[in-house]
Enzyme design. Structure first.
Site, PDB file in Angstrom:
ATOM      1  N   ARG A  38       0.968  -1.170  -0.061  1.00 62.96           N
ATOM      2  CA  ARG A  38      -0.041  -0.204  -0.023  1.00 62.96           C
ATOM      3  C   ARG A  38       0.779   1.249  -0.204  1.00 62.96           C
ATOM      4  O   ARG A  38       0.665   2.419  -0.703  1.00 62.96           O
ATOM      5  CB  ARG A  38      -0.808   0.102   1.083  1.00 62.96           C
ATOM      6  CG  ARG A  38      -1.838   1.033   1.341  1.00 62.96           C
ATOM      7  CD  ARG A  38      -2.656   1.059   2.452  1.00 62.96           C
ATOM      8  NE  ARG A  38      -3.810   2.407   2.535  1.00 62.96           N
ATOM      9  CZ  ARG A  38      -4.052   3.012   3.707  1.00 62.96           C
ATOM     10  NH1 ARG A  38      -3.093   2.543   4.644  1.00 62.96           N
ATOM     11  NH2 ARG A  38      -4.878   3.752   3.607  1.00 62.96           N
ATOM     12  N   HIS A  42       0.671   3.841  -2.945  1.00 63.91           N
ATOM     13  CA  HIS A  42       0.108   5.286  -2.577  1.00 63.91           C
ATOM     14  C   HIS A  42       1.189   6.346  -2.904  1.00 63.91           C
ATOM     15  O   HIS A  42       0.629   7.423  -3.186  1.00 63.91           O
ATOM     16  CB  HIS A  42      -0.517   5.358  -1.269  1.00 63.91           C
ATOM     17  CG  HIS A  42      -1.764   4.759  -1.068  1.00 63.91           C
ATOM     18  ND1 HIS A  42      -3.004   5.182  -0.362  1.00 63.91           N
ATOM     19  CD2 HIS A  42      -2.358   3.655  -1.407  1.00 63.91           C
ATOM     20  CE1 HIS A  42      -4.093   4.250  -0.295  1.00 63.91           C
ATOM     21  NE2 HIS A  42      -3.824   3.595  -1.098  1.00 63.91           N
ATOM     22  N   HIS A 163      -5.191  -6.452  -4.638  1.00 62.23           N
ATOM     23  CA  HIS A 163      -6.064  -6.666  -3.303  1.00 62.23           C
ATOM     24  C   HIS A 163      -5.859  -8.233  -3.009  1.00 62.23           C
ATOM     25  O   HIS A 163      -6.603  -8.231  -1.942  1.00 62.23           O
ATOM     26  CB  HIS A 163      -7.132  -6.372  -3.765  1.00 62.23           C
ATOM     27  CG  HIS A 163      -7.450  -4.674  -3.958  1.00 62.23           C
ATOM     28  ND1 HIS A 163      -8.464  -4.095  -4.684  1.00 62.23           N
ATOM     29  CD2 HIS A 163      -6.864  -3.609  -3.415  1.00 62.23           C
ATOM     30  CE1 HIS A 163      -8.506  -2.905  -4.538  1.00 62.23           C
ATOM     31  NE2 HIS A 163      -7.353  -2.612  -3.661  1.00 62.23           N
ATOM     32  N   THR A 164      -5.249  -9.020  -3.562  1.00 57.50           N
ATOM     33  CA  THR A 164      -5.228 -10.307  -3.105  1.00 57.50           C
ATOM     34  C   THR A 164      -4.376 -10.226  -1.824  1.00 57.50           C
ATOM     35  O   THR A 164      -4.520 -11.233  -0.821  1.00 57.50           O
ATOM     36  CB  THR A 164      -4.432 -11.182  -4.149  1.00 57.50           C
ATOM     37  OG1 THR A 164      -4.680 -12.550  -3.660  1.00 57.50           O
ATOM     38  CG2 THR A 164      -3.197 -10.863  -4.241  1.00 57.50           C
ATOM     39  N   TRP A 179      -9.895  -9.364   1.070  1.00 60.88           N
ATOM     40  CA  TRP A 179     -10.532  -9.843  -0.149  1.00 60.88           C
ATOM     41  C   TRP A 179     -10.556 -11.317  -0.479  1.00 60.88           C
ATOM     42  O   TRP A 179     -11.328 -11.978  -1.212  1.00 60.88           O
ATOM     43  CB  TRP A 179      -9.772  -9.366  -1.100  1.00 60.88           C
ATOM     44  CG  TRP A 179     -10.076  -7.519  -1.434  1.00 60.88           C
ATOM     45  CD1 TRP A 179     -10.991  -7.281  -2.339  1.00 60.88           C
ATOM     46  CD2 TRP A 179      -9.375  -6.581  -0.807  1.00 60.88           C
ATOM     47  NE1 TRP A 179     -10.926  -5.572  -2.233  1.00 60.88           N
ATOM     48  CE2 TRP A 179      -9.911  -5.514  -1.310  1.00 60.88           C
ATOM     49  CE3 TRP A 179      -8.333  -6.631   0.037  1.00 60.88           C
ATOM     50  CZ2 TRP A 179      -9.649  -3.903  -0.771  1.00 60.88           C
ATOM     51  CZ3 TRP A 179      -7.701  -5.044   0.562  1.00 60.88           C
ATOM     52  CH2 TRP A 179      -8.321  -3.981  -0.049  1.00 60.88           C
ATOM     53  N   THR A 180      -9.687 -12.042   0.195  1.00 60.40           N
ATOM     54  CA  THR A 180      -9.475 -13.539   0.228  1.00 60.40           C
ATOM     55  C   THR A 180      -9.228 -13.901   1.519  1.00 60.40           C
ATOM     56  O   THR A 180      -8.971 -13.540   2.477  1.00 60.40           O
ATOM     57  CB  THR A 180      -8.118 -13.723  -0.717  1.00 60.40           C
ATOM     58  OG1 THR A 180      -7.017 -13.651  -0.078  1.00 60.40           O
ATOM     59  CG2 THR A 180      -8.089 -12.882  -2.012  1.00 60.40           C
ATOM     60  N   ILE A 185      -1.095 -14.133   1.273  1.00 54.76           N
ATOM     61  CA  ILE A 185      -0.479 -15.008   0.121  1.00 54.76           C
ATOM     62  C   ILE A 185      -0.827 -14.000  -1.238  1.00 54.76           C
ATOM     63  O   ILE A 185      -1.901 -13.922  -1.403  1.00 54.76           O
ATOM     64  CB  ILE A 185      -1.034 -16.244  -0.100  1.00 54.76           C
ATOM     65  CG1 ILE A 185      -0.799 -17.063   1.136  1.00 54.76           C
ATOM     66  CG2 ILE A 185      -0.899 -16.955  -1.429  1.00 54.76           C
ATOM     67  CD1 ILE A 185       0.652 -17.376   1.320  1.00 54.76           C
ATOM     68  N   ASP A 187      -1.587 -14.234  -5.202  1.00 57.23           N
ATOM     69  CA  ASP A 187      -1.863 -15.252  -6.039  1.00 57.23           C
ATOM     70  C   ASP A 187      -2.892 -14.604  -6.896  1.00 57.23           C
ATOM     71  O   ASP A 187      -3.333 -13.172  -6.582  1.00 57.23           O
ATOM     72  CB  ASP A 187      -2.365 -16.581  -5.511  1.00 57.23           C
ATOM     73  CG  ASP A 187      -3.261 -16.524  -4.459  1.00 57.23           C
ATOM     74  OD1 ASP A 187      -4.229 -15.397  -4.262  1.00 57.23           O
ATOM     75  OD2 ASP A 187      -3.465 -17.398  -3.704  1.00 57.23           O
ATOM     76  N   ASP A 208     -14.118  -3.027  -7.232  1.00 56.87           N
ATOM     77  CA  ASP A 208     -13.740  -4.167  -7.522  1.00 56.87           C
ATOM     78  C   ASP A 208     -15.084  -4.781  -8.646  1.00 56.87           C
ATOM     79  O   ASP A 208     -14.764  -5.098  -9.606  1.00 56.87           O
ATOM     80  CB  ASP A 208     -13.631  -4.968  -6.250  1.00 56.87           C
ATOM     81  CG  ASP A 208     -12.486  -4.695  -5.610  1.00 56.87           C
ATOM     82  OD1 ASP A 208     -11.451  -4.207  -6.013  1.00 56.87           O
ATOM     83  OD2 ASP A 208     -12.499  -4.880  -4.292  1.00 56.87           O
TER      84      ASP A 208
END
Length: 250
Positions: A38, A42, A163-164, A179-180, A185, A187, A208
């Site tokens: 981030r 940014h 965002h993963t 998000w996951t 991780i 991916d 998204d």
């Protein structure tokens, strides 16, 4: 665009390699890869191609830029990095912040990203309001990434896949959750989750879900959901472009 990278000294290059090794251990120990990604994003995403201002030039070290609404909580990253940065006084903050973002992707299983040193530290923070607003849609994404930064539709989608890593925090962004299921991780799960619809405990921002309704964006989402190698290859290119906005322009 052909880049004309500045020549840095052998001492500087050695410091970059040593800092990269230190960052690998530090980010892994602190579990702070999403925060470092981030910071890199940014710092760079304020670039405005029309005025040639903003961008990845170390201005996030200033309280004024840390205080922008879109940067809520980013001072945590600055404070974490500062003791490590002090070990490498030869390196600019501009290079150090972007190097941290590159390392964050690599140590979480993502692609290797080309890092070219030599960014100068600038002394004026950019105006507030240049980073994307997660509450908006495709037109806004193109205004920020394409018109302002000079990136492409493809870059928008592939960078969204970053965002993963990480999660949103209610007190910082007004959104909450990862998000996951594995937010440390790197991916292609962001894309597979996006296509599978909303799930309890997982986050999908308006920016998204907007990707699914656009005739250019959606095929790319589907491509990356089905082909992680393609996502990694394109992500490495897009991340490098973002990290070099306004830098080494010939």
């Amino acid at each position: 665009m052909v880049k004309n990278y500045p020549k840095v000294s052998d001492e500087y290059l050695k410091a970059v390699q040593k800092a990269k090794r230190k960052l690998r251990g530090f980010i892994a120990e602190k579990h702070c890869a999403p925060l470092m990604l981030r910071l890199g994003w940014h710092s760079a995403g304020t670039y405005d191609q029309a005025t040639k201002t903003g961008g990845p030039f170390g201005t996030m070290r200033f309280k004024a830029e840390q205080g922008h609404e879109a940067n809520n909580g980013i001072e945590i990253a600055i404070k974490l990095l500062e003791p490590l940065k002090q070990q490498f006084p030869i390196l600019t903050h501009a290079d150090f912040y972007q190097l941290a973002g590159v390392v964050a992707v690599e140590i979480t299983g993502g692609p290797e990203i080309q890092f070219n040193p030599g960014r100068p530290d600038k002394d004026e923070a950019p105006k507030e309001g240049r980073l994307p607003d997660a509450k908006k849609g495709c037109d806004h994404l193109r205004d920020v990434f394409v018109k302002q930064m000079g990136l492409t539709d493809k870059d928008i989608v592939v960078l969204s896949g970053g965002h993963t890593l990480g999660r949103c925090h209610m007190e910082r962004s007004g959104f909450d959750g990862p998000w996951t299921a594995n937010p440390l991780i790197f991916d292609n799960t962001f894309f597979t989750e996006l296509l599978s619809g909303e799930k309890e405990g997982l986050l999908q921002l308006p920016t998204d879900t907007a990707l699914l309704s656009d005739p250019v964006f959606r095929p790319l989402v589907e491509k990356y959901a089905g082909d992680e190698d393609a996502f990694f290859a394109d992500y490495a290119v897009a991340h490098q472009k973002l990290s070099e906005l306004g830098f080494a322009e010939s």
